[in-house]
Scaffold this motif. Structure first.
Motif, PDB file in Angstrom:
ATOM      1  N   GLN A   1       0.827  -1.205   0.000  1.00  0.00           N
ATOM      2  CA  GLN A   1       0.000   0.000   0.000  1.00  0.00           C
ATOM      3  C   GLN A   1       0.863   1.258   0.000  1.00  0.00           C
ATOM      4  OE1 GLN A   1      -2.648  -0.697   3.431  1.00  0.00           O
ATOM      5  NE2 GLN A   1      -4.362  -0.324   2.039  1.00  0.00           N
ATOM      6  N   LEU A   2       1.925   1.246   0.804  1.00  0.00           N
ATOM      7  CA  LEU A   2       2.810   2.397   0.882  1.00  0.00           C
ATOM      8  C   LEU A   2       3.471   2.670  -0.457  1.00  0.00           C
ATOM      9  CD1 LEU A   2       4.494   1.711   4.353  1.00  0.00           C
ATOM     10  CD2 LEU A   2       2.889   3.554   3.813  1.00  0.00           C
ATOM     11  N   LEU A   3       3.957   1.625  -1.123  1.00  0.00           N
ATOM     12  CA  LEU A   3       4.628   1.785  -2.413  1.00  0.00           C
ATOM     13  C   LEU A   3       3.660   2.209  -3.510  1.00  0.00           C
ATOM     14  CD1 LEU A   3       7.018  -1.301  -2.285  1.00  0.00           C
ATOM     15  CD2 LEU A   3       7.655   1.112  -2.100  1.00  0.00           C
ATOM     16  N   GLU A   4       2.379   1.903  -3.356  1.00  0.00           N
ATOM     17  CA  GLU A   4       1.361   2.293  -4.343  1.00  0.00           C
ATOM     18  C   GLU A   4       0.802   3.693  -4.074  1.00  0.00           C
ATOM     19  OE1 GLU A   4      -1.474  -0.826  -4.001  1.00  0.00           O
ATOM     20  OE2 GLU A   4      -0.421  -2.178  -5.400  1.00  0.00           O
ATOM     21  N   GLY A   5       1.396   4.387  -3.107  1.00  0.00           N
ATOM     22  CA  GLY A   5       0.944   5.745  -2.814  1.00  0.00           C
ATOM     23  C   GLY A   5      -0.306   5.809  -1.961  1.00  0.00           C
ATOM     24  N   LYS A   6      -0.620   4.729  -1.282  1.00  0.00           N
ATOM     25  CA  LYS A   6      -1.810   4.693  -0.422  1.00  0.00           C
ATOM     26  C   LYS A   6      -1.399   4.754   1.055  1.00  0.00           C
ATOM     27  CE  LYS A   6      -4.329   1.858  -3.786  1.00  0.00           C
ATOM     28  NZ  LYS A   6      -5.002   0.552  -4.043  1.00  0.00           N
ATOM     29  N   GLY A   7      -0.500   5.692   1.345  1.00  0.00           N
ATOM     30  CA  GLY A   7       0.032   5.806   2.705  1.00  0.00           C
ATOM     31  C   GLY A   7      -1.020   6.115   3.741  1.00  0.00           C
ATOM     32  N   GLN A   8      -2.000   6.963   3.379  1.00  0.00           N
ATOM     33  CA  GLN A   8      -3.044   7.334   4.355  1.00  0.00           C
ATOM     34  C   GLN A   8      -3.889   6.120   4.732  1.00  0.00           C
ATOM     35  OE1 GLN A   8      -6.527   9.841   3.229  1.00  0.00           O
ATOM     36  NE2 GLN A   8      -5.687  11.274   4.730  1.00  0.00           N
ATOM     37  N   GLN A   9      -4.279   5.326   3.715  1.00  0.00           N
ATOM     38  CA  GLN A   9      -5.069   4.133   4.001  1.00  0.00           C
ATOM     39  C   GLN A   9      -4.278   3.143   4.865  1.00  0.00           C
ATOM     40  OE1 GLN A   9      -4.755   5.730   1.118  1.00  0.00           O
ATOM     41  NE2 GLN A   9      -6.332   5.154  -0.382  1.00  0.00           N
ATOM     42  N   ALA A  10      -2.983   2.981   4.533  1.00  0.00           N
ATOM     43  CA  ALA A  10      -2.147   2.063   5.309  1.00  0.00           C
ATOM     44  C   ALA A  10      -2.030   2.516   6.754  1.00  0.00           C
ATOM     45  CB  ALA A  10      -0.757   1.965   4.666  1.00  0.00           C
ATOM     46  N   GLU A  11      -1.831   3.824   6.943  1.00  0.00           N
ATOM     47  CA  GLU A  11      -1.686   4.350   8.306  1.00  0.00           C
ATOM     48  C   GLU A  11      -2.963   4.139   9.107  1.00  0.00           C
ATOM     49  OE1 GLU A  11      -0.826   8.582  10.640  1.00  0.00           O
ATOM     50  OE2 GLU A  11      -1.000   8.530   8.452  1.00  0.00           O
ATOM     51  N   ARG A  12      -4.100   4.448   8.499  1.00  0.00           N
ATOM     52  CA  ARG A  12      -5.360   4.320   9.226  1.00  0.00           C
ATOM     53  C   ARG A  12      -5.665   2.858   9.545  1.00  0.00           C
ATOM     54  NH1 ARG A  12      -7.458   9.010   9.936  1.00  0.00           N
ATOM     55  NH2 ARG A  12      -7.197  10.697   8.432  1.00  0.00           N
ATOM     56  N   SER A  13      -5.347   1.980   8.611  1.00  0.00           N
ATOM     57  CA  SER A  13      -5.572   0.557   8.852  1.00  0.00           C
ATOM     58  C   SER A  13      -4.724   0.076  10.027  1.00  0.00           C
ATOM     59  CB  SER A  13      -5.232  -0.236   7.590  1.00  0.00           C
ATOM     60  OG  SER A  13      -5.342  -1.618   7.839  1.00  0.00           O
ATOM     61  N   LEU A  14      -3.463   0.475  10.045  1.00  0.00           N
ATOM     62  CA  LEU A  14      -2.578   0.078  11.135  1.00  0.00           C
ATOM     63  C   LEU A  14      -3.047   0.645  12.463  1.00  0.00           C
ATOM     64  CD1 LEU A  14       0.929   0.387   9.450  1.00  0.00           C
ATOM     65  CD2 LEU A  14      -0.051  -1.687  10.414  1.00  0.00           C
ATOM     66  N   ARG A  15      -3.426   1.904  12.442  1.00  0.00           N
ATOM     67  CA  ARG A  15      -3.878   2.539  13.690  1.00  0.00           C
ATOM     68  C   ARG A  15      -5.116   1.842  14.242  1.00  0.00           C
ATOM     69  NH1 ARG A  15      -3.311   9.080  12.671  1.00  0.00           N
ATOM     70  NH2 ARG A  15      -1.064   9.222  13.049  1.00  0.00           N
ATOM     71  N   ASN A  16      -6.044   1.520  13.343  1.00  0.00           N
ATOM     72  CA  ASN A  16      -7.265   0.840  13.790  1.00  0.00           C
ATOM     73  C   ASN A  16      -6.954  -0.511  14.407  1.00  0.00           C
ATOM     74  OD1 ASN A  16      -8.913   2.917  12.969  1.00  0.00           O
ATOM     75  ND2 ASN A  16      -9.388   2.011  10.982  1.00  0.00           N
ATOM     76  N   ARG A  17      -6.055  -1.254  13.771  1.00  0.00           N
ATOM     77  CA  ARG A  17      -5.718  -2.587  14.268  1.00  0.00           C
ATOM     78  C   ARG A  17      -4.974  -2.511  15.604  1.00  0.00           C
ATOM     79  NH1 ARG A  17      -2.960  -5.255   9.147  1.00  0.00           N
ATOM     80  NH2 ARG A  17      -2.592  -6.961  10.621  1.00  0.00           N
ATOM     81  N   PHE A  18      -4.071  -1.533  15.716  1.00  0.00           N
ATOM     82  CA  PHE A  18      -3.349  -1.387  16.976  1.00  0.00           C
ATOM     83  C   PHE A  18      -4.303  -0.972  18.093  1.00  0.00           C
ATOM     84  CE2 PHE A  18      -0.999   1.592  19.852  1.00  0.00           C
ATOM     85  CZ  PHE A  18      -0.303   0.619  20.551  1.00  0.00           C
ATOM     86  N   ALA A  19      -5.204  -0.022  17.777  1.00  0.00           N
ATOM     87  CA  ALA A  19      -6.161   0.433  18.785  1.00  0.00           C
ATOM     88  C   ALA A  19      -7.057  -0.708  19.249  1.00  0.00           C
ATOM     89  CB  ALA A  19      -7.009   1.577  18.230  1.00  0.00           C
ATOM     90  N   SER A  20      -7.489  -1.558  18.292  1.00  0.00           N
ATOM     91  CA  SER A  20      -8.336  -2.700  18.640  1.00  0.00           C
ATOM     92  C   SER A  20      -7.579  -3.661  19.552  1.00  0.00           C
ATOM     93  CB  SER A  20      -8.785  -3.406  17.367  1.00  0.00           C
ATOM     94  OG  SER A  20      -9.559  -4.531  17.674  1.00  0.00           O
ATOM     95  N   TRP A  21      -6.312  -3.933  19.210  1.00  0.00           N
ATOM     96  CA  TRP A  21      -5.478  -4.831  20.038  1.00  0.00           C
ATOM     97  C   TRP A  21      -5.279  -4.239  21.423  1.00  0.00           C
ATOM     98  CZ3 TRP A  21      -0.540  -3.851  22.090  1.00  0.00           C
ATOM     99  CH2 TRP A  21       0.145  -4.967  22.608  1.00  0.00           C
ATOM    100  N   ARG A  22      -5.059  -2.935  21.484  1.00  0.00           N
ATOM    101  CA  ARG A  22      -4.805  -2.297  22.780  1.00  0.00           C
ATOM    102  C   ARG A  22      -6.056  -2.288  23.654  1.00  0.00           C
ATOM    103  NH1 ARG A  22      -3.084   3.679  24.315  1.00  0.00           N
ATOM    104  NH2 ARG A  22      -1.762   3.214  26.079  1.00  0.00           N
ATOM    105  N   ARG A  23      -7.225  -2.097  23.000  1.00  0.00           N
ATOM    106  CA  ARG A  23      -8.470  -2.146  23.774  1.00  0.00           C
ATOM    107  C   ARG A  23      -8.661  -3.517  24.399  1.00  0.00           C
ATOM    108  NH1 ARG A  23     -10.486   1.014  19.552  1.00  0.00           N
ATOM    109  NH2 ARG A  23     -11.251  -0.842  18.488  1.00  0.00           N
ATOM    110  N   GLY A  24      -8.199  -4.566  23.681  1.00  0.00           N
ATOM    111  CA  GLY A  24      -8.280  -5.905  24.245  1.00  0.00           C
ATOM    112  C   GLY A  24      -7.451  -6.038  25.500  1.00  0.00           C
ATOM    113  N   LEU A  25      -6.267  -5.403  25.493  1.00  0.00           N
ATOM    114  CA  LEU A  25      -5.434  -5.413  26.696  1.00  0.00           C
ATOM    115  C   LEU A  25      -6.133  -4.706  27.843  1.00  0.00           C
ATOM    116  CD1 LEU A  25      -1.785  -4.609  25.499  1.00  0.00           C
ATOM    117  CD2 LEU A  25      -2.748  -6.826  26.075  1.00  0.00           C
ATOM    118  N   GLN A  26      -6.705  -3.528  27.525  1.00  0.00           N
ATOM    119  CA  GLN A  26      -7.349  -2.735  28.564  1.00  0.00           C
ATOM    120  C   GLN A  26      -8.581  -3.433  29.114  1.00  0.00           C
ATOM    121  OE1 GLN A  26      -7.906   0.804  26.244  1.00  0.00           O
ATOM    122  NE2 GLN A  26      -5.910   1.666  26.791  1.00  0.00           N
TER     123      GLN A  26
END
Length: 384
Positions: free
Chosen positions: A232-257
């Motif tokens: 995604q990053l190499l295809e110029g879709k950096g914003q989508q990649a960032e948001r996808s990563l952030r969502n997944r990390f936030a979901s994982w972190r909520r599981g910890l909390q």
């Protein structure tokens, strides 16, 4: 007072194509429409569009302000951003609405019954979107403080009993972001209640904890999930990649909390007690600030009087011009200078010397009754 309504919509995740801009133009011939925004004001009539439907189809954030004491802020978030449990726990009827569609959460912070007539007498809605829009990005990163602020509005409006508990334990309430402070201002959450909610609330260690958790999560990412992100990053879709990563990390972190049962929740009664403490602290600080400012004012005035006393002939000469103007403003200015001269004599000479010099000065102005009235009122002249 005439009717006033302000509508602003913002497209964040993707720009609007030409055909969608044309669809929006059909709703309003006067609106300012760009590939990322829609803005319009109404002093009569009403907007033909439905904000809820526009948010579901086109936009990611919306601000509405009307001068009948209404202010609304909405964001659209991917459905994975929040759990149903979180949405249900924090929602407050008429104040914080969180509704799901098939793909998104529609979150609405609402102020319907403001009593701030001065604000809405002058409020034009402009500028709020720039201040509030970052709230959406913060939620995407898993920062739920803006939702807590919306829930706190229900506490401020006496919609909850003292024995009810806060929806979740959230850190950082004593150190809100600029966007979160703007949100609290927008929906008029009691500042003392907000400050009280931040009392004893962990904040300083939160950044370091989040960093350690992020490192742990990245290290655990399997290679088959990393490769699509790099693509995604190499295809110029950096914003989508960032948001996808952030969502997944936030979901994982909520599981910890969610698994952290040690986080205690406070009751509404405790929050109200904290609000009272915060109010006392604020009032005491205001008192100290006023005292400090008064001390500084007196020191500055004393320095001015000392400088005045260093050349008294020049000080007396400065009174002549405003007196000879013969106007009310001139007499007011002359009276102020003479009061300062009197204080300078009291500090650095004698009051008797001042009276002798004042009598000398007034010898040529005894017919100026308006000036004499002012000096009598100031306590530096006795009417004869």
């Amino acid at each position: 007072m005439s009717e006033y309504q302000y509508y602003e919509f913002l497209a964040i995740d993707r720009p609007l194509p030409e055909e969608e801009m044309a669809e929006l133009r059909a709703l309003s011939t006067r609106a300012t429409i760009t590939p990322v925004s829609f803005t319009n004001e109404y002093n009569w009539g009403d907007f033909k569009g439905n904000p809820d439907k526009l948010m579901q189809r086109y936009f990611d954030a919306h601000v509405y302000v009307a001068n009948w004491m209404t202010a609304i802020f909405m964001v659209r978030l991917p459905i994975k951003t929040l759990t149903q449990e979180t949405a249900k726990a924090v929602a407050a009827a008429y104040l914080l609405e969180i509704k799901p569609t098939k793909t998104h959460w529609m979150i609405t912070w609402r102020l319907e019954e403001s009593e701030n007539y001065d604000r809405f007498g002058m409020e034009d809605g402009r500028g709020w979107m720039a201040r509030l829009a970052p709230v959406r990005d913060e939620l995407l990163r898993g920062d739920l403080r803006s939702l807590y602020i919306g829930w706190l509005a229900a506490v401020a409006r006496e919609m909850m009993d003292d024995d009810e508990t806060e929806p979740f334990a959230v850190s950082g309430l004593a150190n809100l972001t600029a966007a979160q402070r703007a949100l609290a201002e927008f929906i008029e959450v009691d500042p003392d209640l907000l400050a009280g909610a931040g009392m004893g609330n962990p904040a300083a260690q939160e950044t370091e904890v989040a960093r350690r958790e992020l490192d742990k999560w990245i290290e655990a990412l399997p290679q088959d999930e990393v490769n699509p992100i790099l693509k995604q990053l190499l295809e110029g879709k950096g914003q989508q990649a960032e948001r996808s990563l952030r969502n997944r990390f936030a979901s994982w972190r909520r599981g910890l909390q969610a698994n952290n049962t040690g986080a205690s929740r406070r009751t509404v009664g405790e929050l109200r007690q904290n609000a009272e403490k915060a109010r006392e602290i604020r009032l005491e600080k205001q008192k100290r600030d006023r005292t400090h400012q008064e001390i500084k004012r007196r020191e500055k005035h004393k320095a001015y009087l000392k400088n005045l006393s260093s050349d008294l002939p020049k000080a007396w000469a400065s009174v002549k011009e405003p007196v000879e103007r013969g106007s009310g403003r001139g007499y007011d200015a002359a009276c102020r200078i003479l009061v300062d001269i009197a204080e300078a004599y009291a500090l650095y000479a004698t009051k008797n010397q001042f009276q002798k010099e004042l009598e000398k000065f007034m010898a040529g102005h005894l017919r100026r009754k308006a000036l004499i009235q002012r000096l009598v009122k100031a306590g530096i002249w006795r009417d004869q």
